[in-house]
Design an enzyme around this catalytic site. Structure first.
Site, mmCIF file in Angstrom:
data_model
loop_
_atom_site.group_PDB
_atom_site.id
_atom_site.type_symbol
_atom_site.label_atom_id
_atom_site.label_comp_id
_atom_site.label_asym_id
_atom_site.label_seq_id
_atom_site.Cartn_x
_atom_site.Cartn_y
_atom_site.Cartn_z
ATOM 1 N N LYS A 39 0.835 -1.205 0.000
ATOM 2 C CA LYS A 39 0.000 0.000 0.000
ATOM 3 C C LYS A 39 0.869 1.254 0.000
ATOM 4 O O LYS A 39 2.071 1.195 0.306
ATOM 5 C CB LYS A 39 -0.913 0.003 1.220
ATOM 6 C CG LYS A 39 -0.170 0.066 2.549
ATOM 7 C CD LYS A 39 -1.119 0.077 3.730
ATOM 8 C CE LYS A 39 -0.348 0.181 5.044
ATOM 9 N NZ LYS A 39 -1.241 0.324 6.200
ATOM 10 N N TYR A 271 15.251 30.412 6.307
ATOM 11 C CA TYR A 271 14.184 31.259 6.843
ATOM 12 C C TYR A 271 14.254 31.399 8.360
ATOM 13 O O TYR A 271 14.446 30.426 9.080
ATOM 14 C CB TYR A 271 12.818 30.676 6.471
ATOM 15 C CG TYR A 271 12.522 30.706 4.992
ATOM 16 C CD1 TYR A 271 12.530 31.897 4.277
ATOM 17 C CD2 TYR A 271 12.220 29.533 4.307
ATOM 18 C CE1 TYR A 271 12.251 31.925 2.922
ATOM 19 C CE2 TYR A 271 11.941 29.546 2.952
ATOM 20 C CZ TYR A 271 11.962 30.745 2.256
ATOM 21 O OH TYR A 271 11.683 30.775 0.904
#
Length: 389
Positions: A39, A271
């Protein structure tokens, strides 16, 4: 896949390691059939190549969450038993019947829809009834189980369905000794017995996931469903490392340095300037970021191997890039930065990144995005022959 130039980033997937992991896991449950769970694009490793490799190594079942994943595998030529379990109303039941999927049913609405699809197609649908034994997600509760079993047997008598399995899923199998394990196992046995007393004759009964396969032999029943362990990641790091379980991590994530530059002390990085260089140094730009699945929560903590030395993410992880402080070293632009791999060459592991980000290794590998190409190596003979090699 052959590259003529370094890639910005690559996730190298070692299919030989995956096949070896499957064989190791099968040895832990020699009396049970083996379902390879692929999955979420095989936990980020590439669903179709990993499914093929697992089958080559002896998996007799393949499992997915969504029906769309299972149908993609069928379209890719994956034969044999293929199960999917995460259905919603209006799902592709008809296509599932036509593709001979084993489809999980947790409630009467699903039984009605799969029965209608079987009637429309004129074929018997293969279904597996899921019991909620305590996880509290999908699955039928003990109170509703008798009615679901009764209605499934009625549909079976009409030739619409065949109940091929009874199954459930653990909540805390990765925590050895947790009281819920014994409680769920007892309830699963009771719900299976109740269904069989009513006349259900399942081909397989199953509840064991990766930790169940590795550490709880009493949970193996007829089939085990390893997921994360198949990719060489320990489902329970407190109990054992991949090496201690005889497993090898399958994914190696790397990138090519996009820039190396000298900066003075006191230079802010990324940042917010959460990192400021303590002195004159060199910075290396690694061209992957949270847009590629690198966790922003690992800002300032994520480990990276560059030039044979472990470095740490300097400042914030941005959408497309992050920086490492090279401490004055000057590797060439284009040099490899290894974020994680098996760990036997000094590189960090996915578990190291999980610790740095405050999460689990499952998430680290599964979240690597589609901008990072999967480069599958050590493909098996069947695939090489199919490619005309």
């Amino acid at each position: 896949m052959t590259e003529t130039a370094p890639l910005r980033a690559r996730a190298e997937i070692d299919l030989a390691a995956l096949r070896a992991n499957v064989r190791t896991l099968r040895a832990h449950a020699p009396g049970a059939a083996f379902m390879a769970v692929v999955k979420a694009d095989a936990y980020g490793h590439g669903m179709v190549p990993c499914a093929r490799a697992a089958v080559e190594a002896g998996a007799t079942w393949v499992g997915t969450a969504t029906p769309e994943e299972a149908l993609t595998l069928r379209a890719a030529g994956i034969q044999g038993r293929l199960m999917c379990w995460l259905w919603t109303p209006g799902g592709p039941w008809r296509e599932g019947v036509e593709a001979d999927l084993d489809m999980s049913v947790s409630g009467l609405w699903a039984l009605r829809e799969v029965s209608a699809a079987a009637r429309a197609v004129g074929r018997t649908a293969r279904i597996q009834l899921k019991a909620d034994t305590g996880l509290g997600r999908n699955g039928c509760t003990p109170a509703d189980w008798p009615e679901l079993v009764s209605q499934a047997l009625q549909a079976e008598a009409e030739g619409l369905v065949r109940v091929t399995g009874l199954w459930s899923h653990f909540a805390c199998a990765d925590e050895p000794g947790h009281p819920s394990i014994a409680a769920q196992l007892t309830l699963f046995r009771e719900m299976v017995a109740a269904a069989e007393e009513r006349g259900v004759r399942p081909e397989v009964r199953h509840i064991a996931n990766s930790p169940g396969t590795l550490t709880l032999p009493e949970t193996h029943f007829d089939l085990v469903r390893p997921g994360i362990a198949m990719y060489g990641i320990s489902p329970s790091p407190e109990v054992g490392t991949p090496e201690e379980f005889g497993l090898r991590p399958v994914m190696r994530l790397s990138a090519s340095l996009a820039l190396v530059k000298h900066v003075p002390g006191g230079h802010g990085v990324s940042y917010g300037h959460h990192y400021v260089t303590p002195g004159e140094t060199t910075l290396g730009l690694v061209p992957v970021g949270y847009g590629d699945g690198i966790p922003r929560h690992a800002s300032g903590t994520g480990p990276v191997l560059v030039g044979g030395k472990l470095r740490t993410v300097a400042g914030r992880v941005a959408m497309d890039q992050f920086v490492v402080d090279l401490g004055g070293d000057e590797p060439a632009v284009g040099s490899e930065a290894v974020l994680f791999g098996p760990g036997d060459r000094g590189e960090p592991t996915a578990e190291d990144w999980a610790q740095a980000a405050g999460t689990i290794a499952y998430e680290i590998v599964t979240r690597i995005g589609s901008r990072v190409p999967r480069v599958h190596v050590n493909e098996g003979p069947a695939r090489r022959e199919a490619d005309g090699v």
